[in-house]
Design an enzyme around this catalytic site. Sequence first.
Site, PDB file in Angstrom:
ATOM      1  N   HIS A  17      19.389 -23.372  -0.057  1.00  0.00           N
ATOM      2  CA  HIS A  17      19.826 -24.706   0.372  1.00  0.00           C
ATOM      3  C   HIS A  17      19.960 -24.731   1.885  1.00  0.00           C
ATOM      4  CE1 HIS A  17      23.883 -23.189   0.912  1.00  0.00           C
ATOM      5  NE2 HIS A  17      23.885 -22.739  -0.336  1.00  0.00           N
ATOM      6  N   HIS A  20      21.693 -21.913   3.934  1.00  0.00           N
ATOM      7  CA  HIS A  20      20.909 -20.703   4.218  1.00  0.00           C
ATOM      8  C   HIS A  20      19.955 -20.953   5.380  1.00  0.00           C
ATOM      9  CE1 HIS A  20      21.557 -20.350  -0.303  1.00  0.00           C
ATOM     10  NE2 HIS A  20      22.371 -19.465   0.237  1.00  0.00           N
ATOM     11  N   CYS A 125      36.292 -11.480  -8.135  1.00  0.00           N
ATOM     12  CA  CYS A 125      35.409 -12.653  -8.222  1.00  0.00           C
ATOM     13  C   CYS A 125      33.969 -12.167  -8.357  1.00  0.00           C
ATOM     14  CB  CYS A 125      35.527 -13.548  -6.987  1.00  0.00           C
ATOM     15  SG  CYS A 125      34.259 -14.859  -6.984  1.00  0.00           S
ATOM     16  N   CYS A 128      31.543 -13.537  -5.585  1.00  0.00           N
ATOM     17  CA  CYS A 128      31.660 -12.874  -4.280  1.00  0.00           C
ATOM     18  C   CYS A 128      31.318 -11.390  -4.429  1.00  0.00           C
ATOM     19  CB  CYS A 128      33.081 -12.933  -3.733  1.00  0.00           C
ATOM     20  SG  CYS A 128      33.656 -14.539  -3.220  1.00  0.00           S
ATOM     21  N   CYS A 143      39.283 -18.132  -6.924  1.00  0.00           N
ATOM     22  CA  CYS A 143      38.580 -17.738  -5.707  1.00  0.00           C
ATOM     23  C   CYS A 143      38.554 -18.952  -4.784  1.00  0.00           C
ATOM     24  CB  CYS A 143      37.152 -17.294  -6.034  1.00  0.00           C
ATOM     25  SG  CYS A 143      36.137 -17.155  -4.547  1.00  0.00           S
ATOM     26  N   HIS A 146      34.668 -19.967  -4.334  1.00  0.00           N
ATOM     27  CA  HIS A 146      33.881 -20.477  -5.460  1.00  0.00           C
ATOM     28  C   HIS A 146      34.673 -21.334  -6.443  1.00  0.00           C
ATOM     29  CE1 HIS A 146      31.487 -17.062  -3.944  1.00  0.00           C
ATOM     30  NE2 HIS A 146      30.527 -17.933  -4.125  1.00  0.00           N
ATOM     31  N   LYS A 295      31.796 -27.375   1.520  1.00  0.00           N
ATOM     32  CA  LYS A 295      30.760 -26.413   1.886  1.00  0.00           C
ATOM     33  C   LYS A 295      29.603 -26.529   0.894  1.00  0.00           C
ATOM     34  CE  LYS A 295      29.522 -21.612   2.006  1.00  0.00           C
ATOM     35  NZ  LYS A 295      29.423 -20.551   1.032  1.00  0.00           N
ATOM     36  N   LYS A 298      25.534 -22.921  -3.756  1.00  0.00           N
ATOM     37  CA  LYS A 298      24.838 -22.987  -5.031  1.00  0.00           C
ATOM     38  C   LYS A 298      25.815 -23.255  -6.157  1.00  0.00           C
ATOM     39  CE  LYS A 298      22.960 -19.101  -3.885  1.00  0.00           C
ATOM     40  NZ  LYS A 298      22.114 -18.354  -2.979  1.00  0.00           N
TER      41      LYS A 298
HETATM   42  N1  MSP Z   1      24.164 -11.656   0.021  1.00  0.00           N
HETATM   43  C1  MSP Z   1      25.325 -11.971   0.764  1.00  0.00           C
HETATM   44  C2  MSP Z   1      25.155 -11.550   2.214  1.00  0.00           C
HETATM   45  C3  MSP Z   1      24.837 -10.109   2.433  1.00  0.00           C
HETATM   46  S1  MSP Z   1      24.552  -9.755   4.107  1.00  0.00           S
HETATM   47  C4  MSP Z   1      24.498  -8.081   4.176  1.00  0.00           C
HETATM   48  C5  MSP Z   1      25.583 -13.466   0.718  1.00  0.00           C
HETATM   49  N2  MSP Z   1      24.537 -14.229   0.418  1.00  0.00           N
HETATM   50  S2  MSP Z   1      24.552 -15.820   0.316  1.00  0.00           S
HETATM   51  O1  MSP Z   1      23.269 -16.183  -0.230  1.00  0.00           O
HETATM   52  O2  MSP Z   1      25.696 -16.294  -0.375  1.00  0.00           O
HETATM   53  O3  MSP Z   1      24.548 -16.318   1.783  1.00  0.00           O
HETATM   54  C6  MSP Z   1      25.735 -16.435   2.540  1.00  0.00           C
HETATM   55  C7  MSP Z   1      25.380 -16.893   3.924  1.00  0.00           C
HETATM   56  O4  MSP Z   1      24.540 -18.058   3.868  1.00  0.00           O
HETATM   57  C8  MSP Z   1      26.571 -17.328   4.747  1.00  0.00           C
HETATM   58  O5  MSP Z   1      27.228 -16.255   5.378  1.00  0.00           O
HETATM   59  C9  MSP Z   1      25.895 -18.229   5.753  1.00  0.00           C
HETATM   60  O6  MSP Z   1      25.256 -17.451   6.739  1.00  0.00           O
HETATM   61  C10 MSP Z   1      24.871 -18.952   4.916  1.00  0.00           C
HETATM   62  N3  MSP Z   1      25.445 -20.147   4.336  1.00  0.00           N
HETATM   63  C11 MSP Z   1      25.566 -20.434   3.018  1.00  0.00           C
HETATM   64  N4  MSP Z   1      26.091 -21.676   2.889  1.00  0.00           N
HETATM   65  C12 MSP Z   1      26.313 -22.202   4.113  1.00  0.00           C
HETATM   66  C13 MSP Z   1      26.783 -23.443   4.584  1.00  0.00           C
HETATM   67  N5  MSP Z   1      27.141 -24.425   3.792  1.00  0.00           N
HETATM   68  N6  MSP Z   1      26.833 -23.612   5.919  1.00  0.00           N
HETATM   69  C14 MSP Z   1      26.435 -22.638   6.796  1.00  0.00           C
HETATM   70  N7  MSP Z   1      25.995 -21.480   6.370  1.00  0.00           N
HETATM   71  C15 MSP Z   1      25.949 -21.218   5.050  1.00  0.00           C
HETATM   72  O7  MSP Z   1      26.683 -13.873   0.994  1.00  0.00           O
END
Ligand code: MSP
Length: 511
Positions: A17, A20, A125, A128, A143, A146, A295, A298
């Site tokens: 989304h 990311h 969680c 997480c 959590c 989430h 925020k 997913k």
């Molecule tokens: N897999 C772990 C990260 C491991 S790094 C060694 C993870 N993945 S995640 O798919 O959940 O991605 C989290 C990251 O995606 C956040 O830290 C951020 O960088 C980005 N974001 C996810 N949602 C976001 C927003 N709504 N806004 C900004 N960034 C966001 O956690």
Amino acid sequence: MSYYVTTPIFYVNGEPHLGHAYSLIAADIFARHHRQRGEDVFFLTGTDEHGEPVSQAAEKAGMAPRQFADLHAKGFQALVPAVNASNDFFIRTTDPRHIKRVQEVMQRVHDNGYVYEGEYIGFYCPRCADFKTESEIGPGHRCPIHEIELTEEAETNWFFRLSAFEEPLRRLYAERPDWVLPEFRRNEALSFIEGGLRDVSVSRARLDWGVPLPWDPDQVMYVWFDALLNYYTALGFADAGRADLTGRFWPPRHIIAKDILKFHAVYWPALLMAAGIETPHSLYIHGYLLMDDKKMSKSLGNGLDPFAVIERFGADSLRFYCFREVSFGQDGSISPVGFEARYETELANDFGNLASRVLAMVERYRDGFVPDGRPDPAVSEAPDGLASLPSELIDAFDNSELSAALEVIWRRVRRLNRYVEESAPWQLAKAADGGDAAARAALDRVLYNLVEGLRVITLALSPYIPQSVETLLDALAEPDRALAEFGSRSGGQMVRRIAPLFPKIDPDKAA
Ligand code: MSP
């Protein structure tokens, strides 16, 4: 000078989304800017494919984890070119070369005496993939990220002696005050450390979707340790079996959001210290993109599909909007209405029209030939003069202020627009046609300054809107891509008119 920048690696438990895409674009803007400064850049992104978040999602979908991960990794692999990210490598943690190197590092941590066997009980969680500390447990044992209920779990597994790193971590924070930025995030991380560190479990006994511990293959590694190590392992094999790039690029600069601060600002440097590896150069923690004040995620199901936005407006508009609308480092709301307003007023009018007008005037008045010239103080001098653009831009980037850097450029866009109005080239052209030699010389000066101003602004914008910049630099006959000083090109080139860079939004298709 080398510059190694990373994004978080994304869980493959769903579709990408806009959240990311945001981290990916941020890291890309840094990478592109540092390439423009002539640095030796390496930019890494990828996917986090092991552990509970993925195995649970696979189970729900009725698929084997491997099959599920392969399927969803594709979405993230497609996101990279869609947002026009210029990454040097895409790592998948299911890559056997990653797994091998993770095992080597963890074996070292084990041999250095930093793991032991024990029992763990706590609130967990699964999304997480994290046992929560007391202060992290939300109301109703939920959590806070989430919003799902946490389960109390007990496990016998291997522990990492995080507590042994309390002092070394305090020292790291004291010696390198800006290793975590912005400062309020650093303070958050530091207070977590000062609250006392408990050892953390590094393995899972009841899961088989992960990297087996080399000294106890019945257990798989806790997904966070496997995932964090991607930043290190990738450099070992990213060069397709040729050079090991670790010496050339390590240590990294990590771009992450606040949800994963603890892992990066506490666990990660401790793990590296335990393995005898140099700690990262820095962490930059950005905020969340919010929709309807929540925020995007997913699990909450409110993500905006970046592919849909890109298909309608192009990657550049999305890249621009995210960093213009939300101050980098803060949380900020985005919306389709806000997007369209920025697109129209800033991209289409302020910048797109400026570019079209300048090129059209050179074509009309000088057959596309840019007169020789020198900087005109009316546009080069402070405030917001073009002369100070590169230095102000570099300062903003060095403070990781991606939105402030964009504002530094935009102030010049507005200044150049004012210069067009104030110097009124169309009037000078009229007077020149009537035989006024002074007006003719003045028109030459103005046209030179407009083209040169547009050139340096366009180069400065290239990390943000790289596709449009390519089109424009081509029309401006500009072969270089480095940041340029105003007045460093003297004129004499042939330029040509272009179609609107940011065409008007078709109201029938607007949201
Ligand atoms: N897999 C772990 C990260 C491991 S790094 C060694 C993870 N993945 S995640 O798919 O959940 O991605 C989290 C990251 O995606 C956040 O830290 C951020 O960088 C980005 N974001 C996810 N949602 C976001 C927003 N709504 N806004 C900004 N960034 C966001 O956690």
